[in-house]
Design an enzyme around this catalytic site. Structure first.
Site, PDB file in Angstrom:
ATOM      1  N   ASP A 298       0.830  -1.206   0.000  1.00 22.55           N
ATOM      2  CA  ASP A 298       0.000   0.000   0.000  1.00 22.55           C
ATOM      3  C   ASP A 298       0.869   1.262   0.000  1.00 22.55           C
ATOM      4  O   ASP A 298       2.019   1.243   0.432  1.00 22.55           O
ATOM      5  CB  ASP A 298      -0.911  -0.032   1.242  1.00 22.55           C
ATOM      6  CG  ASP A 298      -2.107   0.893   1.096  1.00 22.55           C
ATOM      7  OD1 ASP A 298      -2.334   1.418  -0.005  1.00 22.55           O
ATOM      8  OD2 ASP A 298      -2.814   1.091   2.102  1.00 22.55           O
TER       9      ASP A 298
ATOM     10  N   ASN B   3     -10.734  -2.321  -5.775  1.00 19.70           N
ATOM     11  CA  ASN B   3      -9.959  -1.309  -6.512  1.00 19.70           C
ATOM     12  C   ASN B   3     -10.592  -0.943  -7.859  1.00 19.70           C
ATOM     13  O   ASN B   3     -10.234   0.076  -8.456  1.00 19.70           O
ATOM     14  CB  ASN B   3      -8.501  -1.752  -6.714  1.00 19.70           C
ATOM     15  CG  ASN B   3      -7.671  -1.733  -5.447  1.00 19.70           C
ATOM     16  OD1 ASN B   3      -6.742  -2.516  -5.283  1.00 19.70           O
ATOM     17  ND2 ASN B   3      -7.989  -0.830  -4.528  1.00 19.70           N
TER      18      ASN B   3
HETATM   19  C1  IPE Z   1      -5.301  -2.755  -0.469  1.00 17.85           C
HETATM   20  O1  IPE Z   1      -4.980  -1.408  -0.557  1.00 17.85           O
HETATM   21  C2  IPE Z   1      -5.210  -3.380  -1.829  1.00 17.85           C
HETATM   22  C3  IPE Z   1      -3.886  -3.451  -2.422  1.00 17.85           C
HETATM   23  C4  IPE Z   1      -2.777  -3.148  -1.810  1.00 17.85           C
HETATM   24  C5  IPE Z   1      -3.840  -3.886  -3.781  1.00 17.85           C
HETATM   25  P1  IPE Z   1      -6.105  -0.285  -0.696  1.00 17.85           P
HETATM   26  O2  IPE Z   1      -5.414   1.003  -0.678  1.00 17.85           O
HETATM   27  O3  IPE Z   1      -6.983  -0.584  -1.841  1.00 17.85           O
HETATM   28  O4  IPE Z   1      -6.951  -0.527   0.651  1.00 17.85           O
HETATM   29  P2  IPE Z   1      -7.856   0.469   1.493  1.00 17.85           P
HETATM   30  O5  IPE Z   1      -8.851   1.043   0.552  1.00 17.85           O
HETATM   31  O6  IPE Z   1      -6.946   1.515   2.055  1.00 17.85           O
HETATM   32  O7  IPE Z   1      -8.443  -0.388   2.577  1.00 17.85           O
HETATM   33  C1  IPE Z   2      -1.441   0.381  -3.422  1.00 16.01           C
HETATM   34  O1  IPE Z   2      -1.241   1.754  -3.397  1.00 16.01           O
HETATM   35  C2  IPE Z   2      -1.574  -0.161  -4.819  1.00 16.01           C
HETATM   36  C3  IPE Z   2      -2.944  -0.501  -5.219  1.00 16.01           C
HETATM   37  C4  IPE Z   2      -3.999  -0.501  -4.448  1.00 16.01           C
HETATM   38  C5  IPE Z   2      -3.143  -0.894  -6.612  1.00 16.01           C
HETATM   39  P1  IPE Z   2      -2.463   2.763  -3.390  1.00 16.01           P
HETATM   40  O2  IPE Z   2      -2.825   3.087  -4.783  1.00 16.01           O
HETATM   41  O3  IPE Z   2      -3.578   2.249  -2.541  1.00 16.01           O
HETATM   42  O4  IPE Z   2      -1.799   4.035  -2.700  1.00 16.01           O
HETATM   43  P2  IPE Z   2      -2.470   4.988  -1.641  1.00 16.01           P
HETATM   44  O5  IPE Z   2      -2.962   4.125  -0.511  1.00 16.01           O
HETATM   45  O6  IPE Z   2      -3.608   5.702  -2.330  1.00 16.01           O
HETATM   46  O7  IPE Z   2      -1.376   5.905  -1.220  1.00 16.01           O
HETATM   47 MG    MG Z   3      -4.068   2.433  -0.577  1.00 13.56          MG
END
Ligand code: IPE
Ligand code: IPE
Ligand code: MG
Length: 234
Positions: free
Chosen positions: A14, A62
């Site tokens: 993340d 996502n």
């Molecule tokens: C979890 O991260 C999914 C991945 C790392 C692919 P998200 O950024 O989507 O999760 P939430 O929304 O903060 O729970």
């Molecule tokens: C994790 O990084 C990757 C995916 C969920 C694909 P994020 O895209 O969730 O990054 P933040 O949490 O918005 O910083």
């Molecule tokens: Mg995230």
């Protein structure tokens, strides 16, 4: 005494977006940096003797992001799985995927199948990429698989137990020993709900594009110094 190297590590990768916006870059650039980082860190982890590495690359949730971001990520998956096939073969890493097919496009799905097939005999370690993955969806899908096997007379329901339930998940992998989440969020976000039942959890505020070898060593050191009892006495 220190704990052994964990057999199965799972990472919620993340913070790509925040990593990028904090330095005035587009979120997409964070995803690209996360991808580059993943190749290096994954190889380092498997070289340490970890046999199974699961990573959360894209959740079912996502798909709620902007079309621009989802399209960017899908194209990145296509490019990466095409161009990195030889990287995985050369490093003897078996790639598998966990998640649902729908609504992934055939373009994404076909490169996933191709890399799974090309690396199926690799022996150093298993790299489980969770893509269009949800933990509750996995339990529901396993339940459906089990019901079908029972209806077809291929499984006796009384033979099902906590250990062999793993056979019916997306991939038959062992339980997770260490779960890592980067970027400071302190949530599970629907990741590997069945397999993390007794995992040690390590949260770090480091965003995934900065989760390098040194950061991994910190997580490993923390894990190895823990008193892991799994229900027995301390
Ligand atoms: C979890 O991260 C999914 C991945 C790392 C692919 P998200 O950024 O989507 O999760 P939430 O929304 O903060 O729970
Ligand atoms: C994790 O990084 C990757 C995916 C969920 C694909 P994020 O895209 O969730 O990054 P933040 O949490 O918005 O910083
Ligand atoms: Mg995230």
């Amino acid at each position: 005494m220190k704990n052994d190297i964990p057999n199965h590590i799972a990472i919620i990768m993340d913070g790509n977006g925040r990593w990028a916006t904090r330095q005035g870059l587009k979120r997409q650039e964070g995803h690209y940096a996360g991808y580059k980082r993943l190749k290096k860190t994954a190889l380092y982890i498997l070289d340490k003797g970890v046999k199974y590495l699961s990573v959360f690359a894209f959740s079912t949730e996502n798909f709620k992001r902007s079309k621009e971001e989802v399209d960017y990520l899908m194209n990145l998956f296509i490019k990466a799985f095409k161009s990195d096939k030889n990287f995985f073969i050369k490093n003897d890493i078996k790639v598998v995927f966990s998640g649902r097919k729908e609504p992934l496009s055939d373009d994404v799905y076909n490169v996933m199948k191709e890399i799974e097939k090309s690396t199926e005999n690799c022996k150093k370690g298993v790299f489980n990429v969770c893509l269009n993955y949800g933990g509750q969806a996995e339990i529901v899908d396993s339940t459906k698989k089990i019901v079908k096997l029972v209806q077809d007379g291929k499984l006796n329901i009384d033979d099902l137990n906590e250990e062999n339930y793993y056979h019916y998940l997306y991939n038959d992998l062992p339980e997770v020993d260490l779960l890592i989440r980067t970027s400071g969020e302190v949530r599970i976000s629907n990741f590997m709900l069945y397999s993390i039942s007794y995992a040690e959890i390590y949260f770090t505020s480091t965003c995934f594009p900065d989760f390098d070898e040194l950061e991994f060593d910190k997580a490993l050191e923390d894990y190895q110094n823990r008193n892991i009892t799994k229900g027995s006495v301390k």
